[in-house]
Write an enzyme that holds these catalytic residues in place. Structure first.
Site, mmCIF file in Angstrom:
data_model
loop_
_atom_site.group_PDB
_atom_site.id
_atom_site.type_symbol
_atom_site.label_atom_id
_atom_site.label_comp_id
_atom_site.label_asym_id
_atom_site.label_seq_id
_atom_site.Cartn_x
_atom_site.Cartn_y
_atom_site.Cartn_z
ATOM 1 N N ARG A 239 4.108 -0.210 -4.818
ATOM 2 C CA ARG A 239 3.733 -0.766 -3.334
ATOM 3 C C ARG A 239 2.511 -1.537 -3.242
ATOM 4 N NH1 ARG A 239 6.887 1.598 0.712
ATOM 5 N NH2 ARG A 239 5.341 0.971 2.202
ATOM 6 N N GLU B 136 17.710 -17.666 -6.646
ATOM 7 C CA GLU B 136 17.417 -16.397 -6.980
ATOM 8 C C GLU B 136 16.668 -16.188 -8.517
ATOM 9 O OE1 GLU B 136 16.686 -13.572 -5.584
ATOM 10 O OE2 GLU B 136 17.009 -12.193 -7.414
ATOM 11 N N HIS C 7 19.132 -36.640 -5.071
ATOM 12 C CA HIS C 7 18.232 -37.092 -3.781
ATOM 13 C C HIS C 7 16.634 -36.902 -4.129
ATOM 14 C CE1 HIS C 7 21.782 -38.168 -1.649
ATOM 15 N NE2 HIS C 7 22.375 -36.881 -2.038
ATOM 16 N N LYS D 61 13.147 -15.160 -9.440
ATOM 17 C CA LYS D 61 12.946 -14.050 -10.317
ATOM 18 C C LYS D 61 11.708 -14.868 -11.639
ATOM 19 C CE LYS D 61 14.040 -11.419 -8.978
ATOM 20 N NZ LYS D 61 14.395 -10.980 -7.630
ATOM 21 N N TRP E 171 -2.702 -2.770 -1.584
ATOM 22 C CA TRP E 171 -2.268 -4.102 -1.874
ATOM 23 C C TRP E 171 -3.282 -4.818 -0.833
ATOM 24 C CZ3 TRP E 171 -0.349 -8.133 1.256
ATOM 25 C CH2 TRP E 171 0.259 -9.321 0.605
ATOM 26 N N CYS F 8 0.950 -1.240 -0.067
ATOM 27 C CA CYS F 8 0.121 -0.034 0.074
ATOM 28 C C CYS F 8 0.965 1.289 0.036
ATOM 29 C CB CYS F 8 -0.931 0.088 1.263
ATOM 30 S SG CYS F 8 -2.103 -1.219 1.334
ATOM 31 N N GLU G 52 8.252 -14.962 -9.951
ATOM 32 C CA GLU G 52 7.381 -14.105 -9.504
ATOM 33 C C GLU G 52 7.119 -13.050 -10.815
ATOM 34 O OE1 GLU G 52 9.416 -11.402 -6.722
ATOM 35 O OE2 GLU G 52 11.425 -11.688 -7.839
ATOM 36 N N ASN H 206 -1.982 2.431 5.384
ATOM 37 C CA ASN H 206 -1.181 1.092 5.129
ATOM 38 C C ASN H 206 -0.993 0.483 6.421
ATOM 39 O OD1 ASN H 206 0.668 -0.649 4.239
ATOM 40 N ND2 ASN H 206 2.449 0.913 4.283
ATOM 41 N N GLY H 207 -1.122 -0.904 6.472
ATOM 42 C CA GLY H 207 -0.670 -1.821 7.662
ATOM 43 C C GLY H 207 -1.832 -2.699 7.843
ATOM 44 N N LYS I 103 6.044 -4.077 -3.872
ATOM 45 C CA LYS I 103 7.347 -4.136 -3.520
ATOM 46 C C LYS I 103 7.761 -4.241 -1.900
ATOM 47 C CE LYS I 103 11.602 -3.101 -4.947
ATOM 48 N NZ LYS I 103 12.232 -4.109 -5.555
HETATM 49 O O1 M6R Z 1 12.802 -4.735 1.105
HETATM 50 P P1 M6R Z 1 13.449 -6.135 1.338
HETATM 51 O O2 M6R Z 1 14.709 -6.351 0.742
HETATM 52 O O3 M6R Z 1 13.338 -6.677 2.832
HETATM 53 O O4 M6R Z 1 12.394 -7.381 0.680
HETATM 54 C C1 M6R Z 1 12.396 -8.552 0.708
HETATM 55 C C2 M6R Z 1 11.677 -9.282 -0.038
HETATM 56 O O5 M6R Z 1 10.261 -9.029 0.100
HETATM 57 C C3 M6R Z 1 11.944 -8.891 -1.758
HETATM 58 O O6 M6R Z 1 13.226 -9.631 -1.850
HETATM 59 C C4 M6R Z 1 11.120 -9.740 -2.640
HETATM 60 O O7 M6R Z 1 11.465 -11.264 -2.493
HETATM 61 C C5 M6R Z 1 11.211 -9.500 -4.060
HETATM 62 N N1 M6R Z 1 9.792 -9.350 -4.774
HETATM 63 C C6 M6R Z 1 12.133 -10.365 -4.789
HETATM 64 O O8 M6R Z 1 12.380 -9.859 -6.042
#
Ligand code: M6R
Length: 605
Positions: A27, A478, A501, A482, A74, A2, A485, A98-99, A600
């Protein structure tokens, strides 16, 4: 999670709110809305879906006002819908939030008994009615009483039709920053929303309430006692938050990595002396630490896993790496001899903040690696290594990740040197190689077209495996994250040696396997893994080091990367997995920067 924006001044608030929301859309983007005061009436404009829908309404209605609040959502409580979109209102009071309010059902029941009717499923509407129920003739007092009745996390911006000369802000466990200018003031969840208007900011602290008029900002604690909050100057070039000709922010941010790495290490080393210089760590007395505990979420956690390799190799200190959301509910063995390292791009991730607070309570020293100046995590740390990646707008983290890894590499050298485990000669050698990295990354970026072609071949597969070993195992994780997501394709990252395994059972002609096979001490083992995949009709995409003519015998999808040490090869491999995921998602026509269901910064649990 948010985005909030607020404005009071003499310009048209609507324009400023919409521009701020545009910058905050990363956000949350399932609905958006604004509330402005026009002719002694609060006018609320809301719409479901992307901000564009709200923009269309606004450009048709053209509301003009000097005060307003805005929100991009969000969803937490209640699905994305018109009714659930913010701002929420109660008899001349409107607010954005927000929260998450944990006791909203109890409050809702009490308010319902008093006759309040609810139009939405949100916890936010409950706060609007609560504030109204506490309102006599002073909106500040009503907010002050109400925040003590709610439990959970909140950043609030509140306006009242009876007091059109002020905005009330409150924060508890959710970020809120005030932007200050002449004859106008602003508030937002995050600095990028305001960088076109000011470089003077106040970061509200926990349990702050602020009253914003066009000419003043006054901060209080929840008891109503005035507090002094320092004005900080933060210079961010607004262009850094633009796409600058790239198709997506993610693409731009991938390309920014050479610059981001240079900015992250700038001024932090002396090559002549063979030293890493981190005066920001002077409060941390390394001699006391028996172990390090790195805690983070998502991509930042992957950076932490790489950091473990660096710190254990160069500083010879045992490192445990935890996912913050798990860490906070575990019986952690942590004390004053532990250095707790929080890694976070945003500095506002709720799970990481909670873990940090637990560690602090148990006496650990806190070091953070963070990209956002003044964020909650940096304020609660004993020391911060800022990554200087610049604003990261794409939801999928790219430049934040590589700069976190650079920070960890620098920290490992720094601690190794302070412990006497690394000679200046060795450090000179390591720094010299690190300084070549931006140029080598530029070289990898030139492979973009080749990677795009590979993406075209693989965009229609429904599952991927990513394999890596040692320091490149977290890069496999990673790469899989990527792809998941932004392309919504199922992917798993695995340590290559673990394949036999279990995951080997998945391999057939429909399973592309991305293998990191650049030069390393386990190259031969990884080559054997590639053969195992081929023997089961799997399709291999591999990265190798230039000069390697072996792996291409097993695959036509071979990406040759410049020669570099195994430790630093993570950077080059990371660029490849980022570009591959990016192109697959772009080929599929997906919303790369704002993938579904994500936000984000995850400021709620
Ligand atoms: O702001 P932060 O680095 O604490 O965020 C952590 C995760 O939410 C963030 O890395 C998330 O996994 C991303 N979408 C990855 O691309």
């Amino acid at each position: 999670m948010c985005g909030i924006v607020a404005y009071i001044g003499s310009k048209n608030a609507t324009d400023i709110l919409i521009e701020g929301l545009t910058r905050l859309e990363y956000r949350g983007y399932d609905s958006a809305g604004i509330a402005v005061i026009i002719n002694n009436k609060i006018e609320v404009f809301r719409s479901v879906g992307k901000l564009l829908n709200l923009k269309n309404i606004i450009s048709e209605k053209k509301p003009v006002s000097n005060i307003g609040i805005g929100h991009t959502r969000w969803a937490t409580h209640g699905k994305p819908s018109y009714e659930n979109a913010h701002p929420h209102s109660s008899f001349g009071i409107s607010l954005v939030h927000n929260g998450i309010i944990e006791n909203y059902l109890d409050i809702k029941r009490n308010l319902a008994d008093k006759g309040y009717k609810f139009e939405s499923e949100t916890d936010t509407e409950v706060i609007a009615h609560l504030i109204h129920s506490n309102y006599k003739d002073d909106i500040f007092e009503a907010v002050k009483v109400s925040v003590k009745q709610i439990k959970g996390s909140f950043a609030l911006a509140v306006i009242s039709v009876n007091e059109p000369d002020k905005i009330i802000l409150a924060r508890h466990d959710s970020p809120l920053v005030i932007g200050i200018s002449d004859g106008e003031n602003f508030a937002a969840s995050d600095i990028p929303a305001l960088i076109s208007y000011t470089n003077k900011f106040i970061f509200l602290e926990e349990n702050d309430i602020a009253v914003l008029t066009k000419d003043s900002v006054t901060c209080f604690d929840f008891e109503g006692k005035k507090t002094d909050r320092e004005i900080k100057i933060v210079d961010i070039n607004p262009v850094m938050a633009e796409k600058a000709g790239y198709r997506h922010f993610m693409q731009k941010e991938i390309y920014e990595q050479p610059r981001a790495i240079i900015d992250t290490i700038r001024g932090k080393y002396s090559l002549e002396e063979g030293m890493v210089l981190l005066p920001e760590l002077q409060n941390i007395s390394i001699e006391n630490f028996k172990r390090f505990n790195i805690v983070a979420c998502g991509t930042s956690w992957h950076a932490g896993l790489i950091g473990k390799f660096y710190i254990e190799k160069y500083a010879k200190i045992p490192v445990e790496v935890d996912i913050a959301s798990e860490y906070r509910y575990r019986d952690n063995i942590i004390d004053k001899n532990t250095l707790f390292i929080a890694i976070s791009q945003s500095g506002e991730t709720a799970d990481t903040i909670a873990a940090l607070r637990i560690a602090k309570k148990k006496g650990a020293s806190i070091l953070s690696i963070c990209n956002v100046i003044g964020s909650t995590i940096t304020r609660e740390s004993d020391a911060t290594f800022y990554t200087h990646a610049g604003p990261e707008i794409g939801v999928a983290s790219t430049k934040a990740f590589t700069t976190q890894v650079v920070a960890l590499f620098m920290l490992a050298i720094y601690f190794g040197q302070r412990k006497g485990d690394l000679s200046c000669e060795k450090v000179k050698e390591m720094l010299s190689e690190l300084l070549k990295l931006p140029e080598l990354i530029e070289h990898v970026l030139k492979l973009d077209e080749k990677i795009e072609n590979i993406a075209r071949n693989f965009k229609d597969f429904s599952s991927f495996l990513y394999l890596g070993r040692n320091v490149n195992y977290p890069v496999a994780l990673e790469g899989a994250l990527k792809l998941k997501e932004i392309s919504y394709i199922h992917a798993e990252g695995y340590p290559a040696g673990e394949m036999k395994h279990g995951p080997i059972a998945l391999i057939d002609k429909n399973m592309p396997v991305f293998v990191i096979a650049t030069d390393s001490k386990v190259y031969d083992k990884v080559l054997a893994n590639i053969q195992e995949v081929k023997a089961r009709d799997g399709i291999v995409i591999a990265t190798v080091t230039e000069g390697n003519n072996e792996v291409e015998k097993f695959t036509e999808f071979c990406i040759k990367l410049p020669e570099i040490s195994e430790e630093l090869s993570v950077f080059l491999n990371s660029i490849v997995v980022q570009l591959l995921a990016y192109h697959i998602a772009a080929e599929l026509g997906l919303d790369v920067d704002q993938p579904r269901n994500l936000a984000k910064s995850v400021t709620v649990e």
